[in-house]
Design a protein around this motif. Sequence first.
Motif, PDB file in Angstrom:
ATOM      1  N   ALA A 170      50.291  33.928   9.124  1.00 12.57           N
ATOM      2  CA  ALA A 170      49.209  34.676   9.762  1.00 12.57           C
ATOM      3  C   ALA A 170      49.371  36.147   9.429  1.00 12.57           C
ATOM      4  O   ALA A 170      50.491  36.632   9.226  1.00 12.57           O
ATOM      5  CB  ALA A 170      49.203  34.472  11.279  1.00 12.57           C
ATOM      6  N   THR A 171      48.263  36.865   9.354  1.00 16.90           N
ATOM      7  CA  THR A 171      48.282  38.312   9.151  1.00 16.90           C
ATOM      8  C   THR A 171      47.620  38.979  10.345  1.00 16.90           C
ATOM      9  O   THR A 171      46.886  38.340  11.112  1.00 16.90           O
ATOM     10  CB  THR A 171      47.538  38.705   7.862  1.00 16.90           C
ATOM     11  OG1 THR A 171      46.173  38.277   7.944  1.00 16.90           O
ATOM     12  CG2 THR A 171      48.195  38.059   6.648  1.00 16.90           C
ATOM     13  N   ASP A 173      45.245  40.943  10.381  1.00 19.97           N
ATOM     14  CA  ASP A 173      43.790  41.077  10.261  1.00 19.97           C
ATOM     15  C   ASP A 173      43.083  39.735  10.482  1.00 19.97           C
ATOM     16  O   ASP A 173      41.998  39.497   9.965  1.00 19.97           O
ATOM     17  CB  ASP A 173      43.404  41.670   8.908  1.00 19.97           C
ATOM     18  CG  ASP A 173      43.858  40.803   7.735  1.00 19.97           C
ATOM     19  OD1 ASP A 173      44.579  39.807   7.982  1.00 19.97           O
ATOM     20  OD2 ASP A 173      43.509  41.112   6.590  1.00 19.97           O
ATOM     21  N   ASP A 174      43.738  38.862  11.253  1.00 22.94           N
ATOM     22  CA  ASP A 174      43.138  37.609  11.731  1.00 22.94           C
ATOM     23  C   ASP A 174      42.954  36.542  10.656  1.00 22.94           C
ATOM     24  O   ASP A 174      42.107  35.650  10.803  1.00 22.94           O
ATOM     25  CB  ASP A 174      41.783  37.877  12.419  1.00 22.94           C
ATOM     26  CG  ASP A 174      41.936  38.684  13.686  1.00 22.94           C
ATOM     27  OD1 ASP A 174      42.969  38.525  14.366  1.00 22.94           O
ATOM     28  OD2 ASP A 174      41.044  39.497  13.993  1.00 22.94           O
ATOM     29  N   ARG A 175      43.741  36.587   9.616  1.00 26.92           N
ATOM     30  CA  ARG A 175      43.778  35.467   8.672  1.00 26.92           C
ATOM     31  C   ARG A 175      45.019  34.626   8.975  1.00 26.92           C
ATOM     32  O   ARG A 175      46.079  35.162   9.294  1.00 26.92           O
ATOM     33  CB  ARG A 175      43.798  35.962   7.231  1.00 26.92           C
ATOM     34  CG  ARG A 175      42.519  36.683   6.824  1.00 26.92           C
ATOM     35  CD  ARG A 175      42.519  37.038   5.348  1.00 26.92           C
ATOM     36  NE  ARG A 175      43.594  37.958   5.024  1.00 26.92           N
ATOM     37  CZ  ARG A 175      44.539  37.715   4.128  1.00 26.92           C
ATOM     38  NH1 ARG A 175      44.579  36.553   3.478  1.00 26.92           N
ATOM     39  NH2 ARG A 175      45.479  38.603   3.882  1.00 26.92           N
ATOM     40  N   TYR A 176      44.911  33.320   8.863  1.00 27.26           N
ATOM     41  CA  TYR A 176      46.024  32.448   9.215  1.00 27.26           C
ATOM     42  C   TYR A 176      45.794  31.061   8.619  1.00 27.26           C
ATOM     43  O   TYR A 176      44.693  30.743   8.147  1.00 27.26           O
ATOM     44  CB  TYR A 176      46.160  32.324  10.740  1.00 27.26           C
ATOM     45  CG  TYR A 176      44.890  31.899  11.439  1.00 27.26           C
ATOM     46  CD1 TYR A 176      44.567  30.549  11.589  1.00 27.26           C
ATOM     47  CD2 TYR A 176      44.000  32.857  11.937  1.00 27.26           C
ATOM     48  CE1 TYR A 176      43.401  30.171  12.225  1.00 27.26           C
ATOM     49  CE2 TYR A 176      42.838  32.485  12.568  1.00 27.26           C
ATOM     50  CZ  TYR A 176      42.535  31.131  12.716  1.00 27.26           C
ATOM     51  OH  TYR A 176      41.372  30.757  13.337  1.00 27.26           O
ATOM     52  N   GLY A 177      46.826  30.240   8.660  1.00 32.19           N
ATOM     53  CA  GLY A 177      46.678  28.885   8.165  1.00 32.19           C
ATOM     54  C   GLY A 177      47.992  28.126   8.110  1.00 32.19           C
ATOM     55  O   GLY A 177      49.071  28.663   8.377  1.00 32.19           O
ATOM     56  N   ARG A 200      53.719  33.537  -3.124  1.00 35.62           N
ATOM     57  CA  ARG A 200      52.820  34.282  -2.235  1.00 35.62           C
ATOM     58  C   ARG A 200      53.172  35.756  -2.287  1.00 35.62           C
ATOM     59  O   ARG A 200      54.288  36.141  -1.972  1.00 35.62           O
ATOM     60  CB  ARG A 200      52.942  33.774  -0.790  1.00 35.62           C
ATOM     61  CG  ARG A 200      52.454  32.366  -0.563  1.00 35.62           C
ATOM     62  CD  ARG A 200      52.630  31.939   0.886  1.00 35.62           C
ATOM     63  NE  ARG A 200      52.071  30.620   1.093  1.00 35.62           N
ATOM     64  CZ  ARG A 200      52.724  29.487   0.836  1.00 35.62           C
ATOM     65  NH1 ARG A 200      53.967  29.533   0.376  1.00 35.62           N
ATOM     66  NH2 ARG A 200      52.150  28.331   1.043  1.00 35.62           N
ATOM     67  N   GLU A 204      49.592  41.975   2.993  1.00 31.01           N
ATOM     68  CA  GLU A 204      49.135  42.370   4.329  1.00 31.01           C
ATOM     69  C   GLU A 204      50.255  42.156   5.348  1.00 31.01           C
ATOM     70  O   GLU A 204      51.115  41.291   5.171  1.00 31.01           O
ATOM     71  CB  GLU A 204      47.907  41.549   4.745  1.00 31.01           C
ATOM     72  CG  GLU A 204      46.723  41.650   3.798  1.00 31.01           C
ATOM     73  CD  GLU A 204      46.103  43.027   3.789  1.00 31.01           C
ATOM     74  OE1 GLU A 204      46.300  43.772   4.782  1.00 31.01           O
ATOM     75  OE2 GLU A 204      45.438  43.383   2.801  1.00 31.01           O
ATOM     76  N   THR A 231      49.775  27.263  14.958  1.00 36.21           N
ATOM     77  CA  THR A 231      48.919  28.150  14.171  1.00 36.21           C
ATOM     78  C   THR A 231      48.143  29.101  15.062  1.00 36.21           C
ATOM     79  O   THR A 231      48.065  30.315  14.792  1.00 36.21           O
ATOM     80  CB  THR A 231      47.940  27.333  13.314  1.00 36.21           C
ATOM     81  OG1 THR A 231      48.675  26.446  12.460  1.00 36.21           O
ATOM     82  CG2 THR A 231      47.079  28.231  12.456  1.00 36.21           C
ATOM     83  N   SER A 235      48.833  33.143  14.965  1.00 30.89           N
ATOM     84  CA  SER A 235      47.707  34.011  14.624  1.00 30.89           C
ATOM     85  C   SER A 235      47.462  35.063  15.705  1.00 30.89           C
ATOM     86  O   SER A 235      47.055  36.188  15.412  1.00 30.89           O
ATOM     87  CB  SER A 235      46.440  33.188  14.398  1.00 30.89           C
ATOM     88  OG  SER A 235      46.011  32.569  15.609  1.00 30.89           O
TER      89      SER A 235
END
Length: 279
Positions: A170-171, A173-177, A200, A204, A231, A235
């Motif tokens: 997760a970052t 800036d609200d990206r995750y997975g 990877r 960020e 997750t 996040s």
Amino acid sequence: MLRRRPPRSASADDLLTTLGRLTAQAREGAELQQARVELAEALQREMLPGALPELPGLRTAATYAPARHGLAIGGDWYDGFRLPDGSLAFSVGDVQGHDVEAAAFMGQIRIGLRAVAAHAADPGEVLSRANDLLLSVDCELFATCTFVRFDPFRWELTSARAGHVPAIWATVDDRYGVTDDPGGIPLGILPGERYPVTRRRLTEEGAFVLLTDGVVEGPAFPIEAGLAQVTRLVSARAGDHPADVADAVMCVAELTGHTDDAAVIVLRFEAAAAAAGAG
């Protein structure tokens, strides 16, 4: 007038003797099992590292929880160490089986991974060499594992999986997975196995979480639900201190009612260092 009880028959005396012997055997068995559990716990405590390595811009934390009922201890591990080229290595894994044998085999795997990592080019090669090394000792156990290498010069993570549960990222800036990387079979099953490597770039600020299935899977809690829960949690807390994230992730294990032990590693990388490494 006092009435005397009739004398017990020989069969009744035999029954009481047998019952007493079985009770003593059961007590000895319970004490032996408790001793094995305590030995496994001691082995686990001594074999897991006291701290994980860090670098400027990369903070780390880990936590371990024994099985809920204390009888399935010994299989899960985490580790982190420095490599000769200045990069950092991290591993997390789960030995098939439990008790003292699993704890001892876990120690062999950790030592094997450390030994081959100093001379291997990437995580895939580390797992391949470790797999062949474990097969050479002719042990009937096997293990799942994820091995990660952090390159502080390129600010890059490279990883490989041997039948292990995926990682969570997760970052801020609200990206995750959930990582959906290709992988190979567990260590210690087939010789000559190859393990694909995933790269990877950490451009960020965020977190990368390695864990074992004891965190995300329980008797009535499917692994997909556990991964989804972790997750969401990561996040929401990608910017927190890694120790706080690790403790929060481990709380998911309590929701699953885990019957296995569980381990978590959190790699928390900063934005400024990530930007410098990506440049």
